[in-house]
Design a protein around this motif. Structure first.
Motif, PDB file in Angstrom:
ATOM      1  N   ILE A   8      -9.145  -1.205  16.990  1.00  0.00           N
ATOM      2  CA  ILE A   8      -9.456  -2.457  16.290  1.00  0.00           C
ATOM      3  C   ILE A   8      -8.838  -2.374  14.900  1.00  0.00           C
ATOM      4  O   ILE A   8      -9.285  -1.605  14.046  1.00  0.00           O
ATOM      5  N   LEU A   9      -7.805  -3.167  14.667  1.00  0.00           N
ATOM      6  CA  LEU A   9      -7.080  -3.147  13.401  1.00  0.00           C
ATOM      7  C   LEU A   9      -7.446  -4.363  12.559  1.00  0.00           C
ATOM      8  O   LEU A   9      -7.452  -5.498  13.050  1.00  0.00           O
ATOM      9  N   PHE A  10      -7.705  -4.113  11.289  1.00  0.00           N
ATOM     10  CA  PHE A  10      -8.065  -5.170  10.355  1.00  0.00           C
ATOM     11  C   PHE A  10      -7.003  -5.308   9.272  1.00  0.00           C
ATOM     12  O   PHE A  10      -6.541  -4.307   8.704  1.00  0.00           O
ATOM     13  N   ASP A  11      -6.659  -6.542   8.947  1.00  0.00           N
ATOM     14  CA  ASP A  11      -6.023  -6.836   7.668  1.00  0.00           C
ATOM     15  C   ASP A  11      -7.099  -6.639   6.592  1.00  0.00           C
ATOM     16  O   ASP A  11      -8.297  -6.589   6.902  1.00  0.00           O
ATOM     17  N   VAL A  12      -6.685  -6.551   5.331  1.00  0.00           N
ATOM     18  CA  VAL A  12      -7.661  -6.327   4.256  1.00  0.00           C
ATOM     19  C   VAL A  12      -7.867  -7.581   3.409  1.00  0.00           C
ATOM     20  O   VAL A  12      -8.920  -8.216   3.448  1.00  0.00           O
ATOM     21  N   ASP A  13      -6.868  -7.966   2.628  1.00  0.00           N
ATOM     22  CA  ASP A  13      -7.015  -9.110   1.717  1.00  0.00           C
ATOM     23  C   ASP A  13      -7.164 -10.411   2.508  1.00  0.00           C
ATOM     24  O   ASP A  13      -6.285 -10.791   3.280  1.00  0.00           O
ATOM     25  N   GLY A  14      -8.286 -11.094   2.304  1.00  0.00           N
ATOM     26  CA  GLY A  14      -8.536 -12.343   3.001  1.00  0.00           C
ATOM     27  C   GLY A  14      -9.228 -12.163   4.333  1.00  0.00           C
ATOM     28  O   GLY A  14      -9.652 -13.148   4.939  1.00  0.00           O
ATOM     29  N   THR A  15      -9.373 -10.921   4.780  1.00  0.00           N
ATOM     30  CA  THR A  15     -10.054 -10.641   6.051  1.00  0.00           C
ATOM     31  C   THR A  15     -11.307  -9.821   5.809  1.00  0.00           C
ATOM     32  O   THR A  15     -12.411 -10.256   6.124  1.00  0.00           O
ATOM     33  N   LEU A  16     -11.148  -8.638   5.241  1.00  0.00           N
ATOM     34  CA  LEU A  16     -12.304  -7.817   4.877  1.00  0.00           C
ATOM     35  C   LEU A  16     -12.748  -8.063   3.443  1.00  0.00           C
ATOM     36  O   LEU A  16     -13.942  -8.064   3.145  1.00  0.00           O
ATOM     37  N   GLY A 122      -3.571   0.966  -3.778  1.00  0.00           N
ATOM     38  CA  GLY A 122      -4.545  -0.117  -3.778  1.00  0.00           C
ATOM     39  C   GLY A 122      -5.498  -0.035  -2.603  1.00  0.00           C
ATOM     40  O   GLY A 122      -6.706  -0.297  -2.748  1.00  0.00           O
ATOM     41  N   LEU A 123      -4.980   0.328  -1.432  1.00  0.00           N
ATOM     42  CA  LEU A 123      -5.832   0.464  -0.259  1.00  0.00           C
ATOM     43  C   LEU A 123      -6.835   1.591  -0.436  1.00  0.00           C
ATOM     44  O   LEU A 123      -8.032   1.424  -0.164  1.00  0.00           O
ATOM     45  N   ASP A 124      -6.361   2.738  -0.889  1.00  0.00           N
ATOM     46  CA  ASP A 124      -7.256   3.879  -1.079  1.00  0.00           C
ATOM     47  C   ASP A 124      -8.352   3.556  -2.098  1.00  0.00           C
ATOM     48  O   ASP A 124      -9.518   3.951  -1.921  1.00  0.00           O
ATOM     49  N   ALA A 125      -7.980   2.832  -3.155  1.00  0.00           N
ATOM     50  CA  ALA A 125      -8.966   2.480  -4.182  1.00  0.00           C
ATOM     51  C   ALA A 125     -10.032   1.546  -3.624  1.00  0.00           C
ATOM     52  O   ALA A 125     -11.223   1.698  -3.921  1.00  0.00           O
ATOM     53  N   LEU A 126      -9.624   0.581  -2.820  1.00  0.00           N
ATOM     54  CA  LEU A 126     -10.595  -0.353  -2.245  1.00  0.00           C
ATOM     55  C   LEU A 126     -11.516   0.366  -1.269  1.00  0.00           C
ATOM     56  O   LEU A 126     -12.733   0.151  -1.268  1.00  0.00           O
ATOM     57  N   ILE A 127     -10.952   1.230  -0.436  1.00  0.00           N
ATOM     58  CA  ILE A 127     -11.761   1.979   0.519  1.00  0.00           C
ATOM     59  C   ILE A 127     -12.769   2.856  -0.205  1.00  0.00           C
ATOM     60  O   ILE A 127     -13.940   2.943   0.181  1.00  0.00           O
ATOM     61  N   GLU A 128     -12.339   3.481  -1.293  1.00  0.00           N
ATOM     62  CA  GLU A 128     -13.240   4.342  -2.059  1.00  0.00           C
ATOM     63  C   GLU A 128     -14.315   3.514  -2.754  1.00  0.00           C
ATOM     64  O   GLU A 128     -15.504   3.903  -2.767  1.00  0.00           O
ATOM     65  N   ALA A 129     -13.928   2.371  -3.323  1.00  0.00           N
ATOM     66  CA  ALA A 129     -14.893   1.544  -4.055  1.00  0.00           C
ATOM     67  C   ALA A 129     -16.014   1.055  -3.148  1.00  0.00           C
ATOM     68  O   ALA A 129     -17.171   0.962  -3.570  1.00  0.00           O
ATOM     69  N   HIS A 130     -15.673   0.748  -1.892  1.00  0.00           N
ATOM     70  CA  HIS A 130     -16.667   0.218  -0.962  1.00  0.00           C
ATOM     71  C   HIS A 130     -17.166   1.257   0.036  1.00  0.00           C
ATOM     72  O   HIS A 130     -17.925   0.916   0.955  1.00  0.00           O
ATOM     73  N   GLU A 131     -16.719   2.504  -0.142  1.00  0.00           N
ATOM     74  CA  GLU A 131     -17.145   3.607   0.713  1.00  0.00           C
ATOM     75  C   GLU A 131     -16.909   3.305   2.189  1.00  0.00           C
ATOM     76  O   GLU A 131     -17.775   3.520   3.045  1.00  0.00           O
ATOM     77  N   LEU A 132     -15.715   2.827   2.497  1.00  0.00           N
ATOM     78  CA  LEU A 132     -15.341   2.477   3.872  1.00  0.00           C
ATOM     79  C   LEU A 132     -14.602   3.663   4.500  1.00  0.00           C
ATOM     80  O   LEU A 132     -13.375   3.685   4.561  1.00  0.00           O
TER      81      LEU A 132
END
Length: 222
Positions: A8-16, A122-132
């Motif tokens: 299951i693949l997700f886009d990030v901006d505008g999706t998650l 940017g991806l790593d920072a978002l994942i870390e910020a939201h603990e994903l």
């Protein structure tokens, strides 16, 4: 290829993540720094999903390459500064996103991943910020041609050993859906992102994250 696993693949901006404010603000700062009027909000959001150099080229096609390069660097700088100042509030997750990721991650057969036009940083920072910490494959703009080229999805499938028939791409823009189609996987458009979902030609549309798990069960019921 494993016949049991599902990718299951997700886009990030505008999706998650609801990053429209962060993106439009950083783009306006970038244009202001080179003394140019920024594109409209609608124009800026229309290119979300493309890799940054291509997005700038779409927004400002008549500018010299050197000025476009300045815009790219100006956007990166403005976006990073705002992210560091705001933390998790910079690009908040859409309602239900964290919950559905946890729900899907608990299914043994499901593997979760992202395919995004964001940079690795940017991806790593978002994942870390939201603990994903649920994603087993993270494909981003630094290592692939821009969407809608299928490279991100093809790599994710190769990394996980999951066949196209057992893979879905979930996104909010034509770039996401066209990428999924090019890779030969099932596509799901979300009805809250940056492009009108009913105009994307996706295999399925969901109106909320609550619809996702039942839809996946239906898709893979056999």
């Amino acid at each position: 290829m494993s016949g049991d696993l599902r990718l299951i693949l997700f886009d990030v901006d505008g999706t998650l993540a609801d990053s429209q404010g962060a993106i439009t603000s950083a783009m306006r700062v970038a244009f202001d720094r080179v003394g140019l009027a920024a594109p409209s909000r609608a124009e800026i959001l229309s290119i979300v999903g493309l890799s940054l150099p291509l997005a700038i080229a779409e927004l400002a096609p008549t500018l010299d390459a050197s000025v476009q390069a300045e815009l790219v660097e100006g956007y990166k700088s403005a976006y990073k500064s705002a992210r560091l100042a705001a933390g998790a509030g910079h690009s908040p997750l859409y309602p239900g996103a964290a919950e559905v990721l946890a729900e899907l991650n608990a299914v043994p057969e499901y593997l979760l991943g992202v395919a995004t036009g964001k940079s690795q940083r940017g991806l790593d920072a978002l994942i870390e910020a939201h603990e994903l910490r649920c994603f087993v494959t993270r494909q981003c703009a630094d290592h692939h041609p821009s969407k809608p080229h299928p490279s991100m999805i093809l790599r994710a499938m190769a990394d996980t050993g999951v066949a196209a028939a057992h893979t879905v791409m979930i996104g909010d823009t034509s770039f996401d859906i066209d990428m999924g189609r090019a890779a030969g996987v099932r596509t799901i458009a979300v009805n809250w992102g940056f492009h009108p979902a009913d105009q994307l030609g996706a295999d399925h549309i969901i109106d909320s994250f609550a619809d996702l798990a039942p839809l996946l069960q239906h898709i893979w019921k056999d």
